[in-house]
Design an enzyme around this catalytic site. Structure first.
Site, PDB file in Angstrom:
ATOM      1  N   ASP A 147      28.429  42.569  43.662  1.00 21.30           N
ATOM      2  CA  ASP A 147      29.173  41.733  42.723  1.00 21.30           C
ATOM      3  C   ASP A 147      29.284  42.417  41.364  1.00 21.30           C
ATOM      4  O   ASP A 147      28.796  43.537  41.173  1.00 21.30           O
ATOM      5  CB  ASP A 147      28.477  40.370  42.605  1.00 21.30           C
ATOM      6  CG  ASP A 147      29.457  39.210  42.634  1.00 21.30           C
ATOM      7  OD1 ASP A 147      30.617  39.394  42.217  1.00 21.30           O
ATOM      8  OD2 ASP A 147      29.059  38.103  43.063  1.00 21.30           O
ATOM      9  N   ASP A 180      34.751  42.856  42.174  1.00 24.22           N
ATOM     10  CA  ASP A 180      34.964  42.648  40.732  1.00 24.22           C
ATOM     11  C   ASP A 180      36.075  41.632  40.499  1.00 24.22           C
ATOM     12  O   ASP A 180      36.625  41.538  39.410  1.00 24.22           O
ATOM     13  CB  ASP A 180      35.251  43.975  40.016  1.00 24.22           C
ATOM     14  CG  ASP A 180      36.712  44.395  40.074  1.00 24.22           C
ATOM     15  OD1 ASP A 180      37.398  43.997  41.040  1.00 24.22           O
ATOM     16  OD2 ASP A 180      37.171  45.101  39.165  1.00 24.22           O
ATOM     17  N   TRP A 181      36.388  40.853  41.542  1.00 23.71           N
ATOM     18  CA  TRP A 181      37.351  39.745  41.483  1.00 23.71           C
ATOM     19  C   TRP A 181      38.766  40.212  41.144  1.00 23.71           C
ATOM     20  O   TRP A 181      39.598  39.419  40.710  1.00 23.71           O
ATOM     21  CB  TRP A 181      36.894  38.675  40.493  1.00 23.71           C
ATOM     22  CG  TRP A 181      35.441  38.382  40.574  1.00 23.71           C
ATOM     23  CD1 TRP A 181      34.785  37.816  41.641  1.00 23.71           C
ATOM     24  CD2 TRP A 181      34.438  38.654  39.594  1.00 23.71           C
ATOM     25  NE1 TRP A 181      33.441  37.722  41.371  1.00 23.71           N
ATOM     26  CE2 TRP A 181      33.196  38.224  40.116  1.00 23.71           C
ATOM     27  CE3 TRP A 181      34.463  39.204  38.319  1.00 23.71           C
ATOM     28  CZ2 TRP A 181      32.011  38.337  39.420  1.00 23.71           C
ATOM     29  CZ3 TRP A 181      33.277  39.320  37.619  1.00 23.71           C
ATOM     30  CH2 TRP A 181      32.074  38.894  38.166  1.00 23.71           C
ATOM     31  N   GLY A 182      39.032  41.496  41.334  1.00 24.65           N
ATOM     32  CA  GLY A 182      40.363  42.026  41.078  1.00 24.65           C
ATOM     33  C   GLY A 182      40.674  42.299  39.632  1.00 24.65           C
ATOM     34  O   GLY A 182      41.801  42.684  39.297  1.00 24.65           O
ATOM     35  N   TYR A 183      39.683  42.163  38.751  1.00 19.88           N
ATOM     36  CA  TYR A 183      39.943  42.270  37.312  1.00 19.88           C
ATOM     37  C   TYR A 183      40.402  43.664  36.898  1.00 19.88           C
ATOM     38  O   TYR A 183      41.208  43.817  35.995  1.00 19.88           O
ATOM     39  CB  TYR A 183      38.694  41.887  36.524  1.00 19.88           C
ATOM     40  CG  TYR A 183      38.360  40.416  36.538  1.00 19.88           C
ATOM     41  CD1 TYR A 183      39.238  39.477  37.080  1.00 19.88           C
ATOM     42  CD2 TYR A 183      37.157  39.947  36.015  1.00 19.88           C
ATOM     43  CE1 TYR A 183      38.922  38.130  37.106  1.00 19.88           C
ATOM     44  CE2 TYR A 183      36.840  38.591  36.030  1.00 19.88           C
ATOM     45  CZ  TYR A 183      37.720  37.691  36.579  1.00 19.88           C
ATOM     46  OH  TYR A 183      37.402  36.358  36.596  1.00 19.88           O
ATOM     47  N   GLU A 184      39.862  44.696  37.538  1.00 24.32           N
ATOM     48  CA  GLU A 184      40.183  46.070  37.140  1.00 24.32           C
ATOM     49  C   GLU A 184      41.004  46.790  38.216  1.00 24.32           C
ATOM     50  O   GLU A 184      40.865  47.995  38.407  1.00 24.32           O
ATOM     51  CB  GLU A 184      38.886  46.840  36.857  1.00 24.32           C
ATOM     52  CG  GLU A 184      38.056  46.268  35.711  1.00 24.32           C
ATOM     53  CD  GLU A 184      38.754  46.378  34.362  1.00 24.32           C
ATOM     54  OE1 GLU A 184      39.597  47.287  34.201  1.00 24.32           O
ATOM     55  OE2 GLU A 184      38.456  45.551  33.474  1.00 24.32           O
ATOM     56  N   ASP A 202      37.180  33.954  42.731  1.00 23.45           N
ATOM     57  CA  ASP A 202      36.600  33.226  43.862  1.00 23.45           C
ATOM     58  C   ASP A 202      37.570  32.167  44.380  1.00 23.45           C
ATOM     59  O   ASP A 202      38.175  31.421  43.599  1.00 23.45           O
ATOM     60  CB  ASP A 202      35.304  32.526  43.448  1.00 23.45           C
ATOM     61  CG  ASP A 202      34.155  33.495  43.259  1.00 23.45           C
ATOM     62  OD1 ASP A 202      34.332  34.702  43.509  1.00 23.45           O
ATOM     63  OD2 ASP A 202      33.066  33.036  42.843  1.00 23.45           O
TER      64      ASP A 202
END
Length: 385
Positions: A147, A180-184, A202
């Site tokens: 995570d 990384d939840w797609g942030y980067e 999520d």
């Protein structure tokens, strides 16, 4: 036709380069994770009984292999830096659980974090990657999810590369799932360091969240392929926040997207309708097709209320989901040009949910019945010659 074929070949080529070469993720991973249903309320009994249930209820036979322990398993670190399990909830340690899961013919996954702490404030792997990777290998871990909590000032590609190299250095093949939840924009680098990468925040157990995570995949389908897959998050099928019609759409589209099929419901006390969705063999076969090309959004009608998603298959066929996002029933017309086929081509069509052959068609196919609100029809279209 040449333009259509060139586009299809380019999609396949983009999806098969620069993969992390650890021999894993030849097809999307299938399994179960503790987080969606149990959150932090986990212990060795829950994990072991879930694994046992996966064997007895047919999930394992359907292809679900990984039993993944998410956050809240870790107890801390010994003075030498070695991580250990929460002694209250995992009194016999993780290796004991791993040995049991392996005895059932299944594989075990573990959770960690690229930061100093996990999202639930257990110990993270920051600075301990080599130590943790070796510990996981000694325990017999087969799958690692990392995570991104408390790591936001770091470069995710560099941080994940450290754990990726540490896992490979152990000599034990371990599937590496980035989160990384797609942030980067992990799809731009994920293939070189991991086997799957989260592309979204999520998922929640509701229609709007599922649809949002689905639509986030539309522009990034070319980044997924054999060796590494876009991950729109674990499935919510069976957790009660959506209708079964919506769960069928959820499962159909995740399968077509080559998304990881990670169940997130209670498998110990699963109802028959949920089980029938999760074990739909012809739908799963689309997800596990060895060509490894992610499905894409090929056509929208009425401002996106009706959609066609499609993917090529290894046998030359096409898999298609006719998806009605509207609150009213609708019909959807599929043209052969939408799925990289000549209009004159004769295609044999099969409904994967009813497991019935619908006949042979040329040029187009229109759903022979209204698709219910938030519902879908999933098809294969196979050249007759």
């Amino acid at each position: 036709m040449m333009k259509i074929a060139a586009t299809l070949l380019a999609t396949i080529a983009l999806a098969t380069v620069n993969a992390l070469d650890n021999g894993l993720a030849l097809t999307p991973q299938m399994g179960w994770s503790s987080w969606n249903f149990y959150a932090c309320n986990i212990n060795e009994s829950v994990i072991m009984n879930t694994a046992k249930a996966m064997v007895s209820n047919g999930m394992a036979d359907a292809g679900y292999t990984y039993v993944n322990i998410d956050d809240c398993w870790a107890g801390g670190r010994y003075p030498n830096g070695t991580v250990y399990a929460d002694p209250t909830n995992f009194p016999n340690g993780i290796k004991y659980v791993a040995d049991y899961i392996h005895s059932l013919g299944l594989k075990i996954g573990i959770y960690t974090d690229a930061g100093t702490e996990t999202c639930q404030k257990r110990v993270g792997s920051y600075g301990y990657e080599a130590n943790d990777a070796q510990t996981y290998a000694e325990w017999g871990i087969d799958y690692v999810k990392e995570d991104w909590c408390y790591a936001t000032l770091e470069n995710p590609q560099q941080r994940y590369q450290i754990m990726s190299q540490a896992l490979n250095a152990t000599g034990r093949p371990m599937f590496f799932s980035l989160c990384d939840w797609g942030y980067e924009n992990p799809w731009t680098f994920g293939m070189s360091v991991g086997n799957s990468w989260r592309t979204t925040p999520d998922i929640k157990d509701n229609w709007d969240s599922m649809l949002s995570n689905l639509m986030a995949q539309a522009p990034i389908t070319s980044f997924s392929g054999i060796g590494g897959f876009n991950d729109p998050d674990m499935m919510m099928v069976g957790n009660g926040g959506m209708s079964n019609t919506e769960y069928v759409s959820h499962f159909s589209l995740w399968s077509l997207l080559n998304a990881p099929l990670i169940a997130g419901c209670d498998l110990i006390d699963i109802d028959q309708e949920t089980l029938s969705i999760l074990t739909a063999s012809e739908v799963i076969a689309i997800n596990q097709d060895p060509l490894g090309v992610q499905g894409s959004l090929v056509k929208s009608y009425n401002g996106g209320l009706q959609q066609i998603w499609a993917k090529p298959l290894s046998n030359g066929a096409r898999a298609v989901v006719l998806f009605n996002t509207d609150t009213n029933p609708a019909t959807i017309e599929l043209l052969w040009g939408n799925i990289w086929m000549e209009p004159s081509q004769q295609l044999s069509i099969r409904n994967l949910w009813t497991q019935t052959n619908l006949g042979t068609f040329t040029e187009s196919y229109e759903s022979d019945s209204l698709i219910p609100p938030h519902g879908c029809i999933m098809l294969t279209l196979t050249p007759t010659n």
